[in-house]
Design a protein around this motif. Sequence first.
Motif, short mmCIF file in Angstrom:
data_model
loop_
_atom_site.label_atom_id
_atom_site.label_comp_id
_atom_site.label_asym_id
_atom_site.label_seq_id
_atom_site.Cartn_x
_atom_site.Cartn_y
_atom_site.Cartn_z
N ILE A 157 0.86 -1.18 0.00
CA ILE A 157 0.00 0.00 0.00
C ILE A 157 0.90 1.23 0.00
O ILE A 157 1.71 1.40 0.90
CB ILE A 157 -0.92 0.03 1.24
N ALA A 158 0.76 2.05 -1.05
CA ALA A 158 1.52 3.29 -1.13
C ALA A 158 0.57 4.45 -0.98
O ALA A 158 -0.53 4.44 -1.54
CB ALA A 158 2.24 3.38 -2.48
N GLY A 159 0.98 5.46 -0.23
CA GLY A 159 0.13 6.64 -0.08
C GLY A 159 0.30 7.29 1.29
O GLY A 159 0.76 6.65 2.22
N ASN A 160 -0.09 8.55 1.36
CA ASN A 160 0.00 9.29 2.62
C ASN A 160 -1.24 9.06 3.45
O ASN A 160 -2.30 9.63 3.18
CB ASN A 160 0.17 10.79 2.33
N ALA A 360 6.51 -15.52 5.34
CA ALA A 360 6.07 -14.23 4.79
C ALA A 360 6.76 -13.15 5.59
O ALA A 360 7.05 -13.35 6.78
CB ALA A 360 4.56 -14.08 4.88
N ALA A 361 7.04 -12.04 4.95
CA ALA A 361 7.74 -10.98 5.67
C ALA A 361 7.52 -9.65 4.97
O ALA A 361 7.16 -9.60 3.79
CB ALA A 361 9.24 -11.28 5.74
N GLY A 362 7.73 -8.57 5.72
CA GLY A 362 7.56 -7.26 5.11
C GLY A 362 7.80 -6.15 6.10
O GLY A 362 8.36 -6.38 7.18
N GLY A 363 7.33 -4.95 5.73
CA GLY A 363 7.52 -3.82 6.61
C GLY A 363 7.22 -2.51 5.92
O GLY A 363 6.75 -2.50 4.77
N ARG A 364 7.50 -1.43 6.65
CA ARG A 364 7.24 -0.09 6.11
C ARG A 364 8.54 0.48 5.55
O ARG A 364 9.60 0.35 6.17
CB ARG A 364 6.67 0.81 7.21
N TYR A 365 8.45 1.07 4.36
CA TYR A 365 9.61 1.70 3.73
C TYR A 365 9.17 3.03 3.15
O TYR A 365 8.62 3.09 2.07
CB TYR A 365 10.23 0.78 2.67
N CYS A 380 5.27 3.80 1.99
CA CYS A 380 4.78 2.49 1.55
C CYS A 380 4.88 1.48 2.68
O CYS A 380 5.77 1.57 3.54
CB CYS A 380 5.62 1.95 0.40
N VAL A 381 4.00 0.48 2.65
CA VAL A 381 4.09 -0.65 3.57
C VAL A 381 3.61 -1.88 2.81
O VAL A 381 2.72 -1.78 1.97
CB VAL A 381 3.26 -0.39 4.85
N GLY A 382 4.25 -3.02 3.06
CA GLY A 382 3.86 -4.20 2.28
C GLY A 382 4.23 -5.51 2.91
O GLY A 382 4.91 -5.57 3.94
N ILE A 383 3.78 -6.56 2.24
CA ILE A 383 4.04 -7.92 2.70
C ILE A 383 4.39 -8.79 1.50
O ILE A 383 3.85 -8.61 0.41
CB ILE A 383 2.79 -8.51 3.42
N SER A 384 5.33 -9.70 1.71
CA SER A 384 5.73 -10.62 0.64
C SER A 384 5.56 -12.06 1.15
O SER A 384 6.14 -12.44 2.16
CB SER A 384 7.18 -10.34 0.29
#
Lengths: 530, 530
Positions: A157-160, A360-365, A380-384
């Motif tokens: 998810i990208a966005g403010n 599964a792993a991810g985080g905020r960037y 952005c924040v996401g999961i893989s």
Amino acid sequence: MSTEAVAQTPKAPKANPPKEGGKSKKSKKSDQFLLKTPKGTKDWADKDMIIREGIFSSLTQLFKKHGGVTIDTPVFELREILTGKYGEDSKLIYNLEDQGGELTSLRYDLTVPFARFVACNSISSIKRYHIAKVYRRDQPAMTKGRMREFYQCDFDIAGNYDTMVPDSEVLNILCDGLTNLGINDFKIKLNHRKILDGIFQACGVKEEDVRKISSAVDKLDKSPWEVVKKEMVVEKGQPEEVADKIGEFVKLNGSIREVLEQLKSSEALSTNESAQKGIEEMAILADYVDAFEINKFISFDLSLARGLDYYTGLIYEAVTAASAPPKNASELKEKATKDAKDAKKDDEDASEYVGVGSIAAGGRYDNLVGMFSNGKSIPCVGISFGVERLFSIIKARVAKQLDAISSTQTQVYIMAFGGGEGWNGFLKERMSVTNQLWKAGINSEFLYKNKANIRKQFDAAEKSGARVAVILGKEEFPKGEVRIKTLGQGNDSDEGELVKTDDLIQAVQQKLADLDKDGLDQITRLIKAI
Amino acid sequence: MSTEAVAQTPKAPKANPPKEGGKSKKSKKSDQFLLKTPKGTKDWADKDMIIREGIFSSLTQLFKKHGGVTIDTPVFELREILTGKYGEDSKLIYNLEDQGGELTSLRYDLTVPFARFVACNSISSIKRYHIAKVYRRDQPAMTKGRMREFYQCDFDIAGNYDTMVPDSEVLNILCDGLTNLGINDFKIKLNHRKILDGIFQACGVKEEDVRKISSAVDKLDKSPWEVVKKEMVVEKGQPEEVADKIGEFVKLNGSIREVLEQLKSSEALSTNESAQKGIEEMAILADYVDAFEINKFISFDLSLARGLDYYTGLIYEAVTAASAPPKNASELKEKATKDAKDAKKDDEDASEYVGVGSIAAGGRYDNLVGMFSNGKSIPCVGISFGVERLFSIIKARVAKQLDAISSTQTQVYIMAFGGGEGWNGFLKERMSVTNQLWKAGINSEFLYKNKANIRKQFDAAEKSGARVAVILGKEEFPKGEVRIKTLGQGNDSDEGELVKTDDLIQAVQQKLADLDKDGLDQITRLIKAI
């Protein structure tokens, strides 16, 4: 180099061959070469594909449920795009040969190409999913599911937006993604880069050493504290008391609120801006995680650091006992059974999950897009999801059902019965009838022979998984009649029924509907069940 | 080389941006680099993805209907596997950098990897489909749909079967594949390598010159006979009378039986073994093509040669006026309309299709598997659909409908209405309600803001494509009630209906079912229609 070039790809310990090209053959041209796939890669086929497509389909449906749209980016990127994004792991990037023109490399993950995509197209907000292969020149360990070419299933998810709102939705997706695949005995280890950085600062680590100390902490899932401490002190030059202070923090884990209590009571962190900011955000997350009812899956674990440079906030990975690399298939099966029994055990006990790989792993960037767009940042924040490990777990679980199904989805097999004087095998007639069935949308096959004997046609029908045979008899067909027969166990003595050729389509459709009602058509259901 | 490195990727002339990374930006690190995808590649996103997935889904369904199973092979192969398979085009193969270990290259097509797979796994028969990207270091011409990375959709039948039986089924799949996608104005140009080789021999071409003369003939779809003849005589050293004799043959085209008549009457061919064998096979094919009722699409065209070395028998390609590269989108639209009108014109008139690109192509290659397995040959025949060109044709056709749909498949948008003293925006409440809808399998979204104003929530809902809003009112929600409202044109004045929170799921499901009945949920249908 030369020893590697002749080494055979090791076979993965799987009952159903994953078609790894481990065979050595001579080419016709007499210069010997190995007939196999490149090291760390494999072919996918047969029922493995059915499982994998089941996983993709389950995750795709979930991503769409959350408003996700999909994109597709090139398998290689300009090399500069990838440079400086992966820290130590940059050495694992595959380069394309310089054959003139641009310098390019295969993508290492789907996250950097996504950030490049967002920047390229000046996108201000998007929820995107991407299921595709990524490439790492790692030392492959196929028995542990570590490949050089493997799939990732990413949702980002990208966005403010307001603090921790999309983050908590991503965690929700992580939980649903796994439970939808029948995986319930997992734990999400969670940490926050701002807290981690604050801890390092408060313990006396210099700013320039923070990333390398972080990467030492990242090894705590594989090594005991003593080993990691030694790395900090001996290799990375930290005073022993600094390492000891860090050691006190990184052993903390528990529910978000439990760990937050302990962090709030720490005098060392009370004046650290970064840590306080992270603590504040984690308190907000605790509420959202309650609202989504996923608290039971979560363990706030200060030993989680994650290797990649680009994370700036919340980081997480899902682990499960079943995600431990199995030594062999039967052990994996045992483990899966045990895990199912254990699933109802105390959810807070994260210790049993230490040391196993993540599924599964991810985080905020928040700064990655900015690196591509003059600093105009899109958080952005996401999961893989790690497809190969999910695949191993699910394959062990559905192994038995898989035996009972066919890889093809053929419904009807068209045959001719006859013989003797003037018998031509009705090939053109079979073609014509099969064509009618195709036009009606019925999955159908026939044997590619002019004259096919009965046994061979039945064998081919069985192999195809067809449930119904349409038989063109030497005497019956010229009279405008065909025979419809149910195939499969217990139907050998079934003579079938004669129908008018004109009524064939309707009769076949009726027969298939009846069989489905009887629960005989298991393929679709199994695929859905995956 | 340096000029290529800074050249911008040309934009394709499309109304909906295909997200080509043509933008130049400065990196934060102050060393300037171009923010774009590598030359000849592009991103896919948004509605383009909906169309492409529609194409994949249509073809996949067709392949399964014919008993096909899918496989997946690595994107790169050992370089030796690809060497010597593509004739002149081998120079277009992308190599991976030698970073130690095996030498590998990106796959050039899906056919050679398939043959390698068949040999590797000692498969004696299989019908497989494979939808994946392939790589060619060609001079990209994106406006003509010629890319360096592009998708192929392949279906191939491997196995020892009777002459022309699987071949005719592949032609049947070719026809159905195109008509299922709404493309009806195509022509399949067909030829036979044995006939072609026989012609060259009979006209006096030496054995060692056959392939290079064949590749000259292959240019007849782009160049007039005079140019090709000049190439034969001047560049490839054939006597002029040899070229003239060839010229008499390659101008022949028509229905299979028409052209067969002419070939049978040729005295020059009557003693040529290769030609006679090919003529015999084509006569068999004529019957099968009748049985499958696809005769009307077929033109036996002796000018078709196909570039690749590995073909050994029947070769074919599908062409359509609409597959000509459009100069711009509106021209393509005009052309599509015109073609639809012309579709009923004389089917035998192939001349209008000359000079346009092919949208699908394939043939028989009986020796390729043998090259990987000590000469143990598995005969194969297959077809490859060119996704990029099909995409352009279909996109122009559905452009109008696309405007009306959303890329997302969101069904419900969850909002909060309120304000004034003590209003907290009901964020956690929205999360909780959304979570219930997700659990019920309903595609739902909410705005990631603590307090969101009404306008912004409606804007986001519209963007999401949701058809239903669930509204949590400041006064109503604490009393256990939520409001359900239909979204979209003509529903602005709809006040919605209040339902008990406990009845929400059922009420939403009912509302969605009603809307679908009213024909308002167009997305799914459009996707299916593609």
